[in-house]
Design a protein around this motif. Structure first.
Motif, short mmCIF file in Angstrom:
data_model
loop_
_atom_site.label_atom_id
_atom_site.label_comp_id
_atom_site.label_asym_id
_atom_site.label_seq_id
_atom_site.Cartn_x
_atom_site.Cartn_y
_atom_site.Cartn_z
N PRO A 1 0.86 -1.45 0.01
CA PRO A 1 0.15 0.06 0.04
C PRO A 1 0.94 1.23 -0.06
CG PRO A 1 -0.85 -1.57 1.62
CD PRO A 1 0.57 -2.03 1.35
N ARG A 2 1.91 1.13 0.56
CA ARG A 2 2.64 2.61 0.82
C ARG A 2 3.49 2.88 -0.52
NH1 ARG A 2 3.02 4.34 6.05
NH2 ARG A 2 2.61 3.03 7.91
N ILE A 3 4.23 1.77 -1.04
CA ILE A 3 4.88 2.13 -2.14
C ILE A 3 4.09 2.37 -3.40
CG2 ILE A 3 5.07 -0.34 -2.82
CD1 ILE A 3 8.05 0.24 -3.73
N ASN A 4 2.87 1.62 -3.45
CA ASN A 4 2.04 1.92 -4.47
C ASN A 4 1.48 3.40 -4.56
OD1 ASN A 4 2.68 -0.60 -5.82
ND2 ASN A 4 0.72 -1.47 -4.81
N LYS A 5 1.02 3.91 -3.39
CA LYS A 5 0.42 5.02 -3.35
C LYS A 5 1.34 6.20 -3.41
CE LYS A 5 -1.93 7.91 0.34
NZ LYS A 5 -0.92 9.18 0.37
N ALA A 6 2.77 5.91 -3.03
CA ALA A 6 3.71 7.06 -3.26
C ALA A 6 4.02 7.17 -5.00
CB ALA A 6 5.10 6.60 -2.54
N ALA A 7 3.77 5.93 -5.55
CA ALA A 7 4.21 6.06 -7.02
C ALA A 7 2.99 6.46 -7.80
CB ALA A 7 4.36 4.46 -7.59
N ARG A 8 1.65 6.25 -7.31
CA ARG A 8 0.61 6.70 -7.88
C ARG A 8 0.44 8.37 -7.64
NH1 ARG A 8 -2.32 3.56 -5.45
NH2 ARG A 8 -3.09 4.94 -3.66
N GLU A 9 0.79 8.80 -6.43
CA GLU A 9 0.97 10.46 -6.30
C GLU A 9 2.10 10.84 -7.02
OE1 GLU A 9 0.80 10.48 -1.95
OE2 GLU A 9 -1.23 10.18 -1.93
N ALA A 10 2.97 10.39 -7.34
CA ALA A 10 4.20 10.89 -8.05
C ALA A 10 3.80 10.79 -9.83
CB ALA A 10 5.44 10.16 -7.68
N GLY A 11 2.73 10.03 -10.08
CA GLY A 11 2.36 9.92 -11.44
C GLY A 11 3.38 8.92 -12.16
N ARG A 12 3.78 7.95 -11.44
CA ARG A 12 4.74 7.12 -11.94
C ARG A 12 3.85 5.84 -12.08
NH1 ARG A 12 9.42 5.84 -9.42
NH2 ARG A 12 10.56 5.93 -11.41
N ASN A 13 4.73 4.76 -12.81
CA ASN A 13 4.03 3.42 -12.87
C ASN A 13 4.05 2.58 -11.59
OD1 ASN A 13 3.82 3.90 -15.82
ND2 ASN A 13 6.04 3.18 -16.23
N ILE A 14 3.36 1.63 -11.63
CA ILE A 14 3.21 0.43 -10.50
C ILE A 14 4.68 0.14 -10.13
CG2 ILE A 14 2.46 -1.50 -9.55
CD1 ILE A 14 0.32 0.51 -9.56
N PRO A 15 5.32 0.29 -9.01
CA PRO A 15 6.59 -0.32 -8.90
C PRO A 15 6.75 -1.55 -8.82
CG PRO A 15 5.91 0.72 -6.96
CD PRO A 15 4.81 0.82 -7.76
N ARG A 16 8.05 -2.29 -8.86
CA ARG A 16 8.12 -3.63 -8.63
C ARG A 16 8.34 -3.80 -7.23
NH1 ARG A 16 12.93 -5.63 -12.83
NH2 ARG A 16 12.73 -7.59 -11.59
N ILE A 17 7.80 -5.03 -6.62
CA ILE A 17 7.84 -5.32 -5.17
C ILE A 17 8.63 -6.77 -5.13
CG2 ILE A 17 6.90 -5.80 -3.11
CD1 ILE A 17 4.50 -4.00 -4.06
N CYS A 18 9.88 -6.71 -4.88
CA CYS A 18 10.63 -8.17 -5.18
C CYS A 18 10.88 -8.36 -3.77
CB CYS A 18 12.06 -7.83 -5.56
SG CYS A 18 11.98 -6.78 -7.22
N VAL A 19 10.51 -9.50 -3.49
CA VAL A 19 10.43 -10.17 -2.11
C VAL A 19 11.20 -11.41 -1.81
CG1 VAL A 19 9.02 -11.17 -0.11
CG2 VAL A 19 7.97 -9.43 -1.56
N GLY A 20 12.60 -11.32 -1.12
CA GLY A 20 13.36 -12.16 -0.97
C GLY A 20 12.89 -12.85 0.47
#
Length: 324
Positions: free
Chosen positions: A208-227
């Motif tokens: 939720p946090r990274i997607n919200k930040a990207a959306r508000e910045a007008g950027r594409n949905i970011p990658r979430i790489c989970v190790g």
């Protein structure tokens, strides 16, 4: 699988990559690391990620460059190269060189590391790591994209150009777990690389946090790489105990302890992916449905036949490529 919370992006399968070297105590010789990368491509994995440990093992970008010369298709990433010891100009030039060596298949993962490393080992200040990363990306991004950067901040003042023949732009991801870092990741990076973040932390905190930040910045949905550690076995209790022993140290590091607290668990073993084939597939499916774009598998063995368990885990993972 499609995630209803990310309708704006094309519905792509969660990538499945191998993340060897993240198991404490396992340090392979360089020819072995190269061989592992070649085998990962042969077995159809989407990616092969190499950790950059602060005080042991090989330089990740150098190793990636060598793997790139022996492979043709597989994405090769770092998870992650510490930023404090490398000026962003030096990082940019080395990464751009690795992009050429890998024929355009680099995924650059970077991060501030931990306070103990930065202050005790390197003698630097760990104050305001999120602000450090924000300034760092403000220099690194234009360098790798346009070959030039002009920036004046509190920590860096840069006015320079870099010319690396035949390079191209590549994804830059950061090790973001805390709210401030996730905001930076969404606004300036191509995504985050997490370690020790379980499914609840991904669902309720990371995505939720990274997607919200990207959306508000007008950027594409970011990658979430989970190790995460992963083990396919019929003896989950033994695998849990093995994970509790092997990965115990991560539970003592502040950054990972915080994300484990978000998960409301006692230690790293509680977020390891453990079970038989059906159970592990169900767990990975939940990660895909939570918006995870890449699963970085830290395969660890258990029992009297570790090679058998490792192969069993890898076989399941390779069979799931393109299906989640």
């Amino acid at each position: 699988m499609c995630n209803n919370s990310t309708k704006v992006k094309e519905c792509n399968p969660m990538k499945i990559s191998l993340f060897p070297g993240s198991v404490p105590g396992q340090i392979s010789l360089l020819p072995e690391i190269i061989r592992q990368g070649v085998e990962a491509e042969r077995d159809g994995f989407d990616g092969f990620w190499i950790p950059h440990l602060s005080n042991r093992g090989f330089d990740a970008l150098t190793a990636i460059s060598l793997i790139g010369s022996h492979t043709q298709l597989i994405e090769i990433g770092t998870a992650v190269v510490p930023t404090y010891p490398r000026h962003p100009i030096a990082m940019a030039q080395q990464a751009m060189t690795s992009q050429v060596a890998t024929q355009g298949r680099l995924a650059l993962g970077i991060g501030p590391s931990h306070q103990g490393n930065v202050e005790d080992a390197w003698g630097l200040s760990y104050e305001r790591p999120a602000h450090h990363i924000r300034e760092y990306l403000s220099i690194l991004n234009p360098l790798v994209r346009d070959g030039m950067a002009q920036f004046s901040g509190e920590m860096y003042q840069v006015n320079t150009q870099i010319d690396v023949p035949e390079t191209s732009a590549f994804p830059v991801l950061i090790s973001a777990l805390a709210p401030a870092m996730l905001r930076v990741a969404g606004e300036l990076a191509d995504g985050t690389i997490t370690w020790m973040a379980g499914i609840s932390a991904i669902e309720k905190h990371i995505a939720p946090r990274i997607n919200k930040a990207a959306r508000e910045a007008g950027r594409n949905i970011p990658r979430i790489c989970v190790g995460l550690p992963i083990c396919v076995t019929d003896d989950p209790d033994a695998a849990f105990e093995e994970a509790a022993t092997k990965f115990q140290r991560y539970g003592t590091l502040v950054n990972y302890r915080r994300i484990l607290n978000v998960e409301s668990v006692d230690g790293p073993a509680d977020v390891a992916v453990i079970g038989n084939e059906k159970e592990v597939e169900e767990q990975l499916t939940r990660f895909a449905n939570a918006g995870v774009t890449d699963f970085l598998a830290s395969v660890y063995p258990v029992g009297d036949q570790p090679e058998v368990i490792s192969k069993r885990t890898r076989d399941l993972l390779s069979n799931l490529v393109g299906k989640l």
